[in-house]
Design an enzyme around this catalytic site. Structure first.
Site, PDB file in Angstrom:
ATOM      1  N   ASP A 192      41.440  47.371  55.257  1.00 36.24           N
ATOM      2  CA  ASP A 192      42.848  47.711  55.010  1.00 36.24           C
ATOM      3  C   ASP A 192      43.673  47.473  56.271  1.00 36.24           C
ATOM      4  O   ASP A 192      44.751  46.905  56.249  1.00 36.24           O
ATOM      5  CB  ASP A 192      43.004  49.158  54.486  1.00 36.24           C
ATOM      6  CG  ASP A 192      42.175  50.183  55.249  1.00 36.24           C
ATOM      7  OD1 ASP A 192      41.382  49.801  56.132  1.00 36.24           O
ATOM      8  OD2 ASP A 192      42.324  51.397  54.952  1.00 36.24           O
ATOM      9  N   ASP A 228      37.720  36.823  50.033  1.00 34.70           N
ATOM     10  CA  ASP A 228      38.528  36.205  48.981  1.00 34.70           C
ATOM     11  C   ASP A 228      39.978  36.670  49.106  1.00 34.70           C
ATOM     12  O   ASP A 228      40.910  35.872  49.111  1.00 34.70           O
ATOM     13  CB  ASP A 228      37.955  36.585  47.608  1.00 34.70           C
ATOM     14  CG  ASP A 228      38.795  36.036  46.474  1.00 34.70           C
ATOM     15  OD1 ASP A 228      39.137  34.836  46.528  1.00 34.70           O
ATOM     16  OD2 ASP A 228      39.123  36.805  45.545  1.00 34.70           O
TER      17      ASP A 228
HETATM   18  C1  IPM Z   1      38.225  31.254  45.676  1.00 32.35           C
HETATM   19  C2  IPM Z   1      38.572  31.548  44.236  1.00 32.35           C
HETATM   20  C3  IPM Z   1      37.308  31.916  43.488  1.00 32.35           C
HETATM   21  C4  IPM Z   1      36.723  33.174  44.120  1.00 32.35           C
HETATM   22  C5  IPM Z   1      37.491  32.102  41.965  1.00 32.35           C
HETATM   23  C6  IPM Z   1      38.138  30.907  41.322  1.00 32.35           C
HETATM   24  C7  IPM Z   1      36.202  32.444  41.291  1.00 32.35           C
HETATM   25  O1  IPM Z   1      39.537  32.530  44.143  1.00 32.35           O
HETATM   26  O2  IPM Z   1      37.478  30.300  45.925  1.00 32.35           O
HETATM   27  O3  IPM Z   1      38.721  31.960  46.553  1.00 32.35           O
HETATM   28  O4  IPM Z   1      37.124  34.294  43.758  1.00 32.35           O
HETATM   29  O5  IPM Z   1      35.861  33.040  44.978  1.00 32.35           O
HETATM   30 MN    MN Z   2      40.258  33.269  46.045  1.00 32.36          MN
END
Ligand code: IPM
Ligand code: MN
Length: 353
Positions: free
Chosen positions: A219, A243
């Site tokens: 965070d 992500d």
């Molecule tokens: C990424 C994308 C993917 C993930 C999705 C499309 C599954 O958002 O490569 O960051 O969450 O890893």
């Molecule tokens: Mn992503």
């Protein structure tokens, strides 16, 4: 060098940006005398429609037999709006990562001087920001035990010591080639899995006395990234946090269409933009091909072909400086270039340099 490339264009804007990525790859290969062959393979929604599997066996074999995979994007709204769908395009991407053992996702967040005004953050904050998020890619909640019931659902955020160790090693290797600063991003004040990360990192940091290791809760890291992005050099974090933080990172650079990535591990490496398939932009010749093109630069660099990589980076920078830009990053009143026109400009630049 001889290079066998598996081409996985996928869905949405994927095929359009892939066309430009491949054109750039071929132009560079021709210039430096590399022999490149391509093999296309199905994945994502496209593959579900054609063969009922988002990552078919044949695609897996094509990837395994290649030296590198160039991947574009997967995803389609007809699945996004249907939580009951049995198979989803994204499962194809996850299957590829898992089956190729791609545990390390390298996501550089850089800034281009001529684009700092595109960031919602103040110029003086983002100018010069340059860090790499090393995202663990085959563990955590994405792959842990799941239940999806009508009244109860869960995902398990499981990590093992070897998984944490190997991704941290990748981080330290990068830190040693850069500014010798590594930040472990976790949520160790709440999550058991994060406490394992922190314990392993605390043990390992003594092996890397030349690298300054620090720890930050996720965070707080999300806040620090927009408060002081230049603080970071190498950030190492688990799958889900990585992500989320890298989408945030694109706001530092100025557009999702600018961030490339490399995924490496125990088998064929994959090079792909961090963005998705942007179905709304499909077929309109407006998608930014630069993340794909910069992924090609990362591909060359992976094989130790530094000049090839820097020529692509130079060409990308020159196109931005020349205002040859797709609509989302064009200056007010400037001519808007299409996906194809940006790609062609870069190919020309490479040929003539
Ligand atoms: C990424 C994308 C993917 C993930 C999705 C499309 C599954 O958002 O490569 O960051 O969450 O890893
Ligand atoms: Mn992503």
């Amino acid at each position: 060098m001889k290079l066998k490339i598996a081409v996985l264009a996928g869905d949405g804007i994927g095929p359009e940006i892939m066309e430009q990525g491949v054109a750039v790859l071929s132009a560079v290969a021709q210039k430096y005398g590399h022999e490149v062959s391509y093999k296309e393979a199905l994945c994502g929604a496209h593959a579900i429609d054609e063969v009922g599997d988002p990552f078919p066996e044949e695609t897996f074999r094509t990837c395994q037999e290649a030296d590198a995979v160039l991947f574009a994007s997967v995803g389609d709204p007809k699945f996004d709006n249907d939580p009951t769908a049995k198979v989803r395009p994204e499962q194809g991407l996850l299957a590829m990562r898992k089956r190729l053992g791609l545990y390390a996702n390298i996501r550089p967040v850089e800034t281009f001087d001529c684009l700092v005004h595109k960031s919602p953050l103040k110029d003086e904050l983002v100018r010069g920001a340059d860090f790499i998020c090393i995202r663990e890619l085959t563990g955590g909640m994405y792959f842990g035990e799941k239940k999806e019931g009508t009244d109860e659902a869960y995902d398990t955020n499981r990590y093992t010591r070897p998984e944490v160790e190997r991704i941290l090693r990748v981080g330290y290797q990068y830190a040693r080639q850069r500014r010798h600063h590594l930040t472990v991003v976790d949520k160790a004040n709440v999550l058991a899995s994060s406490r394992l990360w922190r314990k392993v990192a605390q043990e390992m940091m003594t092996e890397y006395p030349d690298v300054q290791t620090d720890f930050m809760y996720v965070d707080n890291a999300a806040m620090r990234m927009i408060q002081e992005p230049r603080f970071f050099d190498i950030m190492v974090t688990e799958n889900t946090f990585g992500d989320i933080l890298t989408d945030e990172g694109s706001c530092i650079t100025g557009s999702m269409g600018l961030l490339p990535s490399a995924s490496t591990g125990s088998s064929t490496p994959v090079f792909e933009p961090i963005h998705g398939s942007w179905p709304q932009g499909k077929g309109l010749n407006i998608a930014n091909p630069l993340a794909q093109i910069l992924s090609v630069a990362m591909l060359f660099e992976y094989f130790g072909l530094k000049d090839e990589g820097s020529l692509i980076r130079k060409a990308v920078k020159a196109s931005l400086d020349a205002n040859v830009r797709t609509p989302e990053i064009q200056v007010e009143g400037g001519q808007k270039y299409g996906t194809r026109e940006v790609g062609a400009w870069i190919v020309d630049y490479i040929k003539n340099k």
